[in-house]
Write a protein that holds these residues in place. Structure first.
Motif, PDB file in Angstrom:
ATOM      1  N   SER A 153       0.769  -1.096  -0.051  1.00  0.00           N
ATOM      2  CA  SER A 153       0.028   0.023  -0.084  1.00  0.00           C
ATOM      3  C   SER A 153       0.746   1.233   0.088  1.00  0.00           C
ATOM      4  CB  SER A 153      -1.009   0.089   1.418  1.00  0.00           C
ATOM      5  OG  SER A 153      -0.142   0.006   2.465  1.00  0.00           O
ATOM      6  N   ASP A 154       2.233   1.154   0.235  1.00  0.00           N
ATOM      7  CA  ASP A 154       3.043   2.344   0.313  1.00  0.00           C
ATOM      8  C   ASP A 154       3.127   2.860  -1.130  1.00  0.00           C
ATOM      9  OD1 ASP A 154       3.459   2.158   3.071  1.00  0.00           O
ATOM     10  OD2 ASP A 154       5.251   0.904   2.566  1.00  0.00           O
ATOM     11  N   VAL A 155       3.144   1.878  -1.933  1.00  0.00           N
ATOM     12  CA  VAL A 155       3.244   2.261  -3.578  1.00  0.00           C
ATOM     13  C   VAL A 155       1.643   2.425  -4.173  1.00  0.00           C
ATOM     14  CG1 VAL A 155       3.986   1.604  -5.923  1.00  0.00           C
ATOM     15  CG2 VAL A 155       5.464   1.141  -3.613  1.00  0.00           C
ATOM     16  N   LYS A 156       1.566   3.657  -4.472  1.00  0.00           N
ATOM     17  CA  LYS A 156       0.103   4.025  -5.278  1.00  0.00           C
ATOM     18  C   LYS A 156       0.168   4.227  -6.779  1.00  0.00           C
ATOM     19  CE  LYS A 156      -1.897   4.856  -1.088  1.00  0.00           C
ATOM     20  NZ  LYS A 156      -0.916   4.797  -0.123  1.00  0.00           N
ATOM     21  N   THR A 157       1.281   4.536  -7.195  1.00  0.00           N
ATOM     22  CA  THR A 157       1.355   4.575  -8.540  1.00  0.00           C
ATOM     23  C   THR A 157       2.736   4.098  -9.109  1.00  0.00           C
ATOM     24  OG1 THR A 157       2.109   6.744  -8.400  1.00  0.00           O
ATOM     25  CG2 THR A 157      -0.333   6.435  -8.922  1.00  0.00           C
ATOM     26  N   ILE A 158       2.728   3.417 -10.135  1.00  0.00           N
ATOM     27  CA  ILE A 158       3.911   2.707 -10.795  1.00  0.00           C
ATOM     28  C   ILE A 158       3.940   3.241 -12.494  1.00  0.00           C
ATOM     29  CG2 ILE A 158       5.293   0.703 -11.526  1.00  0.00           C
ATOM     30  CD1 ILE A 158       3.939  -0.688  -9.182  1.00  0.00           C
ATOM     31  N   GLU A 218       7.750  -6.675 -19.819  1.00  0.00           N
ATOM     32  CA  GLU A 218       8.244  -8.036 -19.723  1.00  0.00           C
ATOM     33  C   GLU A 218       8.919  -8.395 -18.426  1.00  0.00           C
ATOM     34  OE1 GLU A 218       9.671  -7.878 -24.414  1.00  0.00           O
ATOM     35  OE2 GLU A 218      11.151  -7.701 -23.023  1.00  0.00           O
ATOM     36  N   THR A 219       9.548  -7.275 -17.640  1.00  0.00           N
ATOM     37  CA  THR A 219       9.977  -7.336 -16.380  1.00  0.00           C
ATOM     38  C   THR A 219       9.110  -7.578 -15.493  1.00  0.00           C
ATOM     39  OG1 THR A 219      12.038  -6.278 -16.934  1.00  0.00           O
ATOM     40  CG2 THR A 219      11.469  -6.340 -14.591  1.00  0.00           C
ATOM     41  N   LEU A 220       7.769  -6.736 -15.543  1.00  0.00           N
ATOM     42  CA  LEU A 220       6.653  -7.006 -14.599  1.00  0.00           C
ATOM     43  C   LEU A 220       6.097  -8.479 -14.659  1.00  0.00           C
ATOM     44  CD1 LEU A 220       5.179  -3.418 -14.894  1.00  0.00           C
ATOM     45  CD2 LEU A 220       6.385  -4.371 -12.797  1.00  0.00           C
ATOM     46  N   GLU A 221       5.807  -9.013 -15.963  1.00  0.00           N
ATOM     47  CA  GLU A 221       5.493 -10.339 -16.259  1.00  0.00           C
ATOM     48  C   GLU A 221       6.408 -11.144 -15.853  1.00  0.00           C
ATOM     49  OE1 GLU A 221       2.992  -9.439 -20.466  1.00  0.00           O
ATOM     50  OE2 GLU A 221       5.195  -9.788 -20.681  1.00  0.00           O
ATOM     51  N   TYR A 222       7.599 -11.016 -15.965  1.00  0.00           N
ATOM     52  CA  TYR A 222       8.698 -12.011 -15.549  1.00  0.00           C
ATOM     53  C   TYR A 222       8.699 -12.112 -13.752  1.00  0.00           C
ATOM     54  CZ  TYR A 222      13.420 -13.849 -14.699  1.00  0.00           C
ATOM     55  OH  TYR A 222      14.582 -14.689 -14.106  1.00  0.00           O
ATOM     56  N   TRP A 223       8.166 -11.020 -13.261  1.00  0.00           N
ATOM     57  CA  TRP A 223       8.009 -11.097 -11.888  1.00  0.00           C
ATOM     58  C   TRP A 223       6.785 -11.578 -11.279  1.00  0.00           C
ATOM     59  CZ3 TRP A 223      10.245  -5.411 -10.986  1.00  0.00           C
ATOM     60  CH2 TRP A 223      11.436  -5.313 -10.905  1.00  0.00           C
ATOM     61  N   GLY A 224       5.883 -11.898 -12.321  1.00  0.00           N
ATOM     62  CA  GLY A 224       4.636 -12.351 -12.183  1.00  0.00           C
ATOM     63  C   GLY A 224       3.466 -11.241 -11.526  1.00  0.00           C
ATOM     64  N   ILE A 225       3.942 -10.110 -11.719  1.00  0.00           N
ATOM     65  CA  ILE A 225       2.713  -8.987 -11.387  1.00  0.00           C
ATOM     66  C   ILE A 225       2.245  -8.139 -12.090  1.00  0.00           C
ATOM     67  CG2 ILE A 225       4.114  -9.205  -8.931  1.00  0.00           C
ATOM     68  CD1 ILE A 225       5.392  -6.386  -9.484  1.00  0.00           C
ATOM     69  N   TRP A 226       2.394  -8.407 -13.469  1.00  0.00           N
ATOM     70  CA  TRP A 226       1.834  -7.549 -14.578  1.00  0.00           C
ATOM     71  C   TRP A 226       0.374  -7.023 -14.247  1.00  0.00           C
ATOM     72  CZ3 TRP A 226       2.739  -3.756 -17.652  1.00  0.00           C
ATOM     73  CH2 TRP A 226       1.797  -3.528 -18.820  1.00  0.00           C
ATOM     74  N   PRO A 247      -4.015  -1.367 -11.575  1.00  0.00           N
ATOM     75  CA  PRO A 247      -4.678  -0.392 -10.954  1.00  0.00           C
ATOM     76  C   PRO A 247      -3.638   0.723 -10.641  1.00  0.00           C
ATOM     77  CG  PRO A 247      -5.416  -2.491 -10.173  1.00  0.00           C
ATOM     78  CD  PRO A 247      -4.398  -2.891 -10.846  1.00  0.00           C
ATOM     79  N   LYS A 248      -2.288   0.522 -10.408  1.00  0.00           N
ATOM     80  CA  LYS A 248      -1.396   1.388 -10.064  1.00  0.00           C
ATOM     81  C   LYS A 248      -0.690   1.979 -11.222  1.00  0.00           C
ATOM     82  CE  LYS A 248      -0.286  -1.128  -5.832  1.00  0.00           C
ATOM     83  NZ  LYS A 248       0.764  -1.326  -4.822  1.00  0.00           N
ATOM     84  N   LEU A 249      -1.012   1.202 -12.318  1.00  0.00           N
ATOM     85  CA  LEU A 249      -0.020   1.666 -13.544  1.00  0.00           C
ATOM     86  C   LEU A 249      -0.296   3.012 -14.216  1.00  0.00           C
ATOM     87  CD1 LEU A 249       2.401   0.136 -14.816  1.00  0.00           C
ATOM     88  CD2 LEU A 249       0.837  -0.765 -16.523  1.00  0.00           C
ATOM     89  N   VAL A 250       0.776   3.831 -14.363  1.00  0.00           N
ATOM     90  CA  VAL A 250       0.696   4.945 -15.193  1.00  0.00           C
ATOM     91  C   VAL A 250       1.634   4.953 -16.392  1.00  0.00           C
ATOM     92  CG1 VAL A 250       0.703   7.398 -15.301  1.00  0.00           C
ATOM     93  CG2 VAL A 250      -0.025   6.325 -13.239  1.00  0.00           C
ATOM     94  N   LEU A 251       0.924   5.168 -17.886  1.00  0.00           N
ATOM     95  CA  LEU A 251       1.992   4.981 -18.849  1.00  0.00           C
ATOM     96  C   LEU A 251       2.395   6.410 -19.297  1.00  0.00           C
ATOM     97  CD1 LEU A 251      -0.113   2.555 -21.100  1.00  0.00           C
ATOM     98  CD2 LEU A 251       1.695   2.091 -19.641  1.00  0.00           C
ATOM     99  N   GLY A 252       3.867   6.513 -19.396  1.00  0.00           N
ATOM    100  CA  GLY A 252       4.414   7.713 -20.081  1.00  0.00           C
ATOM    101  C   GLY A 252       4.335   7.598 -21.526  1.00  0.00           C
ATOM    102  N   GLU A 253       4.326   8.756 -22.116  1.00  0.00           N
ATOM    103  CA  GLU A 253       4.364   8.751 -23.816  1.00  0.00           C
ATOM    104  C   GLU A 253       5.681   8.258 -24.103  1.00  0.00           C
ATOM    105  OE1 GLU A 253       2.751   9.194 -27.133  1.00  0.00           O
ATOM    106  OE2 GLU A 253       1.881   9.677 -25.369  1.00  0.00           O
ATOM    107  N   ASN A 254       6.869   8.409 -23.234  1.00  0.00           N
ATOM    108  CA  ASN A 254       8.200   7.935 -23.690  1.00  0.00           C
ATOM    109  C   ASN A 254       8.844   7.770 -22.115  1.00  0.00           C
ATOM    110  OD1 ASN A 254       9.717  10.718 -23.005  1.00  0.00           O
ATOM    111  ND2 ASN A 254       8.404  11.359 -24.744  1.00  0.00           N
TER     112      ASN A 254
END
Length: 252
Positions: free
Chosen positions: A128-133, A149-157, A162-169
């Protein structure tokens, strides 16, 4: 008599002076992936001083820059964050096939919005300490693809959606963390050179190699000059500067 001679000679002197000015003001238009924002600017400054040219940079996501070049954007050189985009442009006739060169291997890090050391492991990302990634958009940014790919490799994609924010780059994702708009980001190591934020290097076994390549677009009006810049980037000096920013040297 002398006055008439000087008056007749003046247009020639003026024309010669204009031609010299045009030569001195040559500009190289370079499109580059956002992870190169710091490193390439420093390399370009050294090159510009040595060759007496101007360099205008356009930094962005590799995918969007690829689209612009495919549509005829007048860039003289394109440094992509992954070779696949250069290959795509070569297949479509937008980049000279014989201009492709590998120039770097990129590395990914987990970056915290704090300067204090924290264990940036899976448990922390899910806490809960991490609200956004934030990551760069994996649809058109190679570092975003590697982050996914890394998040999938870690099994948490799926779990972190719900925390994910995409940057344009990747640089925009860095800025999200820098400004506190994201708690954690999966960011290019090359952007961490001038920051005090805490980060941890990500094992490159967790994602495909970020093999970076460049090429000269067919629209270039300065192919020879672009080729000289490529040689500079691939030189010991250029590669040394890239290494300072965390890039590995490709062995291809």
């Amino acid at each position: 008599m002398l006055k008439r001679y000087l008056l007749a000679l003046f247009p020639i002197i003026l024309l010669f002076g204009c031609n010299n000015a045009q030569e001195e003001e040559r500009t190289l238009y370079v499109a580059a992936a956002s992870d190169l924002y710091h490193a390439l600017t420093e390399i370009g400054n050294a090159f510009a001083e040595e060759y007496d040219v101007n360099i205008e940079y356009t930094y962005g996501s590799t995918g969007l820059l690829t689209q612009q070049i495919q549509e005829g954007a007048p860039f003289d050189l394109f440094l992509a964050a992954h070779e696949s985009f250069i290959d795509q442009l070569i297949r479509n006739g937008a980049v000279h096939e014989d201009s492709k060169e590998y120039y770097a291997i990129g590395r990914l890090v987990a970056m915290s919005s704090s300067e204090e050391e924290v264990n940036l492991d899976v448990d922390y990302l899910l806490s809960s300490d991490v609200k956004t990634i934030t990551i760069a958009n994996p649809e058109h940014a190679p570092y975003g693809k590697a982050a996914k790919e890394t998040l999938e490799y870690w099994g948490i994609w799926e779990e972190i959606q719900p925390k994910l924010v995409l940057g344009e780059n990747i640089r925009q994702s860095y800025q999200y963390v820098e400004t506190g708009n994201a708690d954690v980001g999966l960011i290019a190591l090359a952007l961490m050179n001038r920051t005090g934020f805490y980060y941890e290097l990500i094992d490159d076994a967790s994602h495909d190699t970020i093999l970076q390549a460049l090429g000269i677009p067919v629209q270039s009006g300065e192919r020879e000059l672009a080729g000289q810049f490529v040689e500079f980037i691939l030189s010991d000096e250029g590669q040394g500067l890239l290494k300072e920013y965390g890039f590995d040297k490709p062995s291809y």
